[in-house]
Enzyme design. Structure first.
Site, PDB file in Angstrom:
ATOM      1  N   GLY A   1       0.810  -1.212   0.000  1.00 32.61           N
ATOM      2  CA  GLY A   1       0.000   0.000   0.000  1.00 32.61           C
ATOM      3  C   GLY A   1       0.840   1.257   0.000  1.00 32.61           C
ATOM      4  O   GLY A   1       1.606   1.488   0.932  1.00 32.61           O
ATOM      5  N   ALA A   2       0.685   2.070  -1.057  1.00 35.87           N
ATOM      6  CA  ALA A   2       1.494   3.292  -1.195  1.00 35.87           C
ATOM      7  C   ALA A   2       0.655   4.535  -0.932  1.00 35.87           C
ATOM      8  O   ALA A   2       0.633   5.476  -1.725  1.00 35.87           O
ATOM      9  CB  ALA A   2       2.128   3.357  -2.588  1.00 35.87           C
ATOM     10  N   GLY A   3      -0.041   4.532   0.197  1.00 38.17           N
ATOM     11  CA  GLY A   3      -0.770   5.722   0.622  1.00 38.17           C
ATOM     12  C   GLY A   3       0.083   6.561   1.557  1.00 38.17           C
ATOM     13  O   GLY A   3       1.310   6.464   1.561  1.00 38.17           O
TER      14      GLY A   3
ATOM     15  N   GLY B   1       0.601   6.399   4.802  1.00 34.77           N
ATOM     16  CA  GLY B   1       1.449   5.640   5.713  1.00 34.77           C
ATOM     17  C   GLY B   1       2.433   4.734   5.014  1.00 34.77           C
ATOM     18  O   GLY B   1       3.608   4.668   5.379  1.00 34.77           O
TER      19      GLY B   1
ATOM     20  N   SER C   1       1.875  -1.779  -4.661  1.00 35.80           N
ATOM     21  CA  SER C   1       0.805  -0.787  -4.687  1.00 35.80           C
ATOM     22  C   SER C   1      -0.204  -1.145  -5.760  1.00 35.80           C
ATOM     23  O   SER C   1       0.107  -1.882  -6.704  1.00 35.80           O
ATOM     24  CB  SER C   1       1.395   0.604  -4.959  1.00 35.80           C
ATOM     25  OG  SER C   1       0.366   1.571  -5.122  1.00 35.80           O
ATOM     26  N   ALA C   2      -1.400  -0.605  -5.625  1.00 34.89           N
ATOM     27  CA  ALA C   2      -2.410  -0.783  -6.665  1.00 34.89           C
ATOM     28  C   ALA C   2      -2.353   0.338  -7.690  1.00 34.89           C
ATOM     29  O   ALA C   2      -3.123   0.342  -8.654  1.00 34.89           O
ATOM     30  CB  ALA C   2      -3.800  -0.850  -6.038  1.00 34.89           C
TER      31      ALA C   2
ATOM     32  N   ALA D   1      -2.343  -6.214  -4.935  1.00 36.61           N
ATOM     33  CA  ALA D   1      -2.423  -7.538  -4.320  1.00 36.61           C
ATOM     34  C   ALA D   1      -3.790  -8.162  -4.554  1.00 36.61           C
ATOM     35  O   ALA D   1      -4.819  -7.521  -4.346  1.00 36.61           O
ATOM     36  CB  ALA D   1      -2.151  -7.441  -2.830  1.00 36.61           C
TER      37      ALA D   1
ATOM     38  N   CYS E   1     -14.262   8.291   9.815  1.00 38.96           N
ATOM     39  CA  CYS E   1     -13.477   9.441   9.356  1.00 38.96           C
ATOM     40  C   CYS E   1     -14.434  10.613   9.212  1.00 38.96           C
ATOM     41  O   CYS E   1     -15.160  10.701   8.214  1.00 38.96           O
ATOM     42  CB  CYS E   1     -12.799   9.105   8.029  1.00 38.96           C
ATOM     43  SG  CYS E   1     -11.610  10.326   7.483  1.00 38.96           S
TER      44      CYS E   1
ATOM     45  N   CYS F   1      -4.171  17.544  14.102  1.00 39.24           N
ATOM     46  CA  CYS F   1      -5.067  17.627  12.949  1.00 39.24           C
ATOM     47  C   CYS F   1      -5.419  19.057  12.599  1.00 39.24           C
ATOM     48  O   CYS F   1      -5.614  19.901  13.483  1.00 39.24           O
ATOM     49  CB  CYS F   1      -6.356  16.857  13.222  1.00 39.24           C
ATOM     50  SG  CYS F   1      -6.094  15.093  13.309  1.00 39.24           S
TER      51      CYS F   1
ATOM     52  N   LYS G   1      -2.931  24.516   6.770  1.00 42.53           N
ATOM     53  CA  LYS G   1      -3.255  23.345   5.969  1.00 42.53           C
ATOM     54  C   LYS G   1      -2.587  23.420   4.597  1.00 42.53           C
ATOM     55  O   LYS G   1      -2.061  22.420   4.084  1.00 42.53           O
ATOM     56  CB  LYS G   1      -4.775  23.233   5.819  1.00 42.53           C
ATOM     57  CG  LYS G   1      -5.270  21.987   5.080  1.00 42.53           C
ATOM     58  CD  LYS G   1      -5.112  20.737   5.915  1.00 42.53           C
ATOM     59  CE  LYS G   1      -5.673  19.515   5.210  1.00 42.53           C
ATOM     60  NZ  LYS G   1      -7.128  19.344   5.387  1.00 42.53           N
TER      61      LYS G   1
END
Length: 426
Positions: free
Chosen positions: A10-12, A14, A36-37, A80, A162, A356, A391
């Site tokens: 996963g290449a997000g 995190g 990654s996808a 995957a 979220c 945040c 931000k």
């Protein structure tokens, strides 16, 4: 003797930072690979801006293969198909199998739009800001909406975990509509599973209840809490408001010309239903070292891990995994892998502190929760125009980190130390 292989899935937010940090730690002691996808990183926190064309999609995206190549991290965008945890093997969508010694799962969530009839952008009647491609499509829908404005419904459905982006998007829409001088033509309703405005899946942080209620009230946005969305039809949303007894107190049929509701999350299909690895929703089970108890060579971080709710609520409310909290998990996993490569027992624990910034277009709310899950040592929130500027600065800074292949530059580490915010428990 061959070197151990560490695979990051996963290449997000995190996973990308984890690959950089793990490779910097391991050096030549281990091979590191990213699965990654997609070959493109997207800065998801900026998706609400994309949906109103304050950002072009390409402005918040980074093409990853050359960066990973420079860092000597192997890379595939095949995605995957299935994890075979007992065999320490990852089956990819292109038929190739990757064997690993250690696996770091950072997939992010699968978006459970299908759990509510009519929800979501693919065959449903609501838009999404969960992915940058979704946000781009939401911008097209918004362009059509402003030509014939009407009611807007924004929020998060039962089981969502979220909530910040839902508040952000509602208030960004309000700002954009006022700029276009058509806000008077657009009644707005905020629909949320939270027991109160500003709960955020965290039982509030500082005075987020008063701050966010005030923002919604000042901007003439009505709200429904303890809300359970039962069905979405074209131009009509059906919502049940749940009473303290658990019975339905009131039903609402909300007409809309434009709507964005955050869905519930679940684990991605590649890891779901693996005994000992995931909970019934498909989230990765981890201990205090971010390590799976049944498969100790597997670590998990970010939105894909299982975290219990902060307490009982009338309607299911999940716990968010925020950016700094995720980065603290990355640092803990890196330290624990370092120990393992040296033949030592892993001992590092992430602080799960939360820092945040929720942007409203012309202001915003910031909060610091140490740790994110109550009870806390620090519980602080504030609002003002400075949050919007902060931000923007953070977006530019984080994208620079990704483009340069850095995990935590010296000046970031120094700034966090000066503020007393740490990634690892001492």
């Amino acid at each position: 003797m061959s070197k151990p292989k560490i695979v990051v899935l996963g290449a997000g937010l995190g996973g990308t930072i984890a690959a950089y940090e793990i490779k910097a730690m391991a050096g030549e002691r281990a091979d590191v690979m990213m699965v990654s996808a997609s070959d493109t990183y997207s800065f998801i926190p900026s998706n609400p801006w994309v949906a109103v064309r304050w950002r072009a999609p390409e402005a918040i995206q980074v093409f990853l293969p050359p960066i990973f190549a420079k860092k000597k991290i192997a890379f595939t965008a095949a995605g995957a198909k299935r994890l075979h945890a007992a065999d320490k093997r990852l089956e990819l969508n292109d038929g190739i199998n990757i064997e690993y010694d250690y696996l770091v799962i950072a997939t992010g969530p699968d978006l459970a739009f299908d759990e509510i009839e009519g929800l979501g952008p693919n065959g449903g009647h609501t838009v999404s800001i969960c992915q940058t491609a979704h946000a781009s499509a939401a911008a097209d829908a918004f362009d059509r909406f402003v030509e014939n404005p009407g009611p807007i419904v924004v929020g998060a459905v039962q089981g969502a975990s979220c909530y910040g982006p839902a508040y952000e998007f509602a208030l960004i829409l309000d700002t954009e509509l006022r700029r276009r001088k058509i806000r008077d033509k657009v009644p707005m309703t905020f629909v949320t599973a939270e027991p109160y405005i500003g709960h955020l899946g965290l039982d509030g942080v500082g005075d987020t209840k008063s701050l966010l209620e005030s923002e919604l009230r000042n901007r003439h946005i009505k709200w429904i809490t303890n809300a359970r969305v039962t069905k979405v039809e074209a131009g009509m949303m059906h919502v049940e408001e749940v009473a303290e007894s658990g019975a339905v107190a009131k039903t609402h049929d909300l007409p809309f010309g434009y709507s964005m509701l955050l869905p519930a999350f679940r684990g991605v299909p590649a890891v779901r239903n693996i005994e000992g690895l995931t909970n019934p929703r498909g989230f990765i089970l981890v201990d205090k070292h971010q390590r799976n108890p049944a498969y100790p060579e597997i670590f998990g971080l970010g939105v894909c891990i299982a975290i219990p709710p902060t307490g009982p609520t009338l309607v299911p409310v999940g716990v968010p995994k925020t950016g700094f909290m995720i980065e603290s998990m990355v640092t803990a996993i890196t330290a624990n892998l370092d120990a393992i490569l040296d033949g030592r027992e892993p001992t590092s624990e992430a602080t799960w502190n939360a820092v945040c910034l929720a942007d409203f277009g012309d202001g915003g709310v910031a909060f610091v929760a140490q740790p994110q899950i109550p009870p806390r040592n620090v519980n602080w929130s504030a609002s003002g125009k400075w949050v919007h500027l902060a931000k923007i600065a953070f977006e530019k800074y984080f994208l620079r980190k990704v483009r340069k292949g850095e995990s935590e530059p010296f000046y970031e580490k120094l700034a966090l130390q000066l503020m007393g915010i740490r990634k690892l428990r001492m």
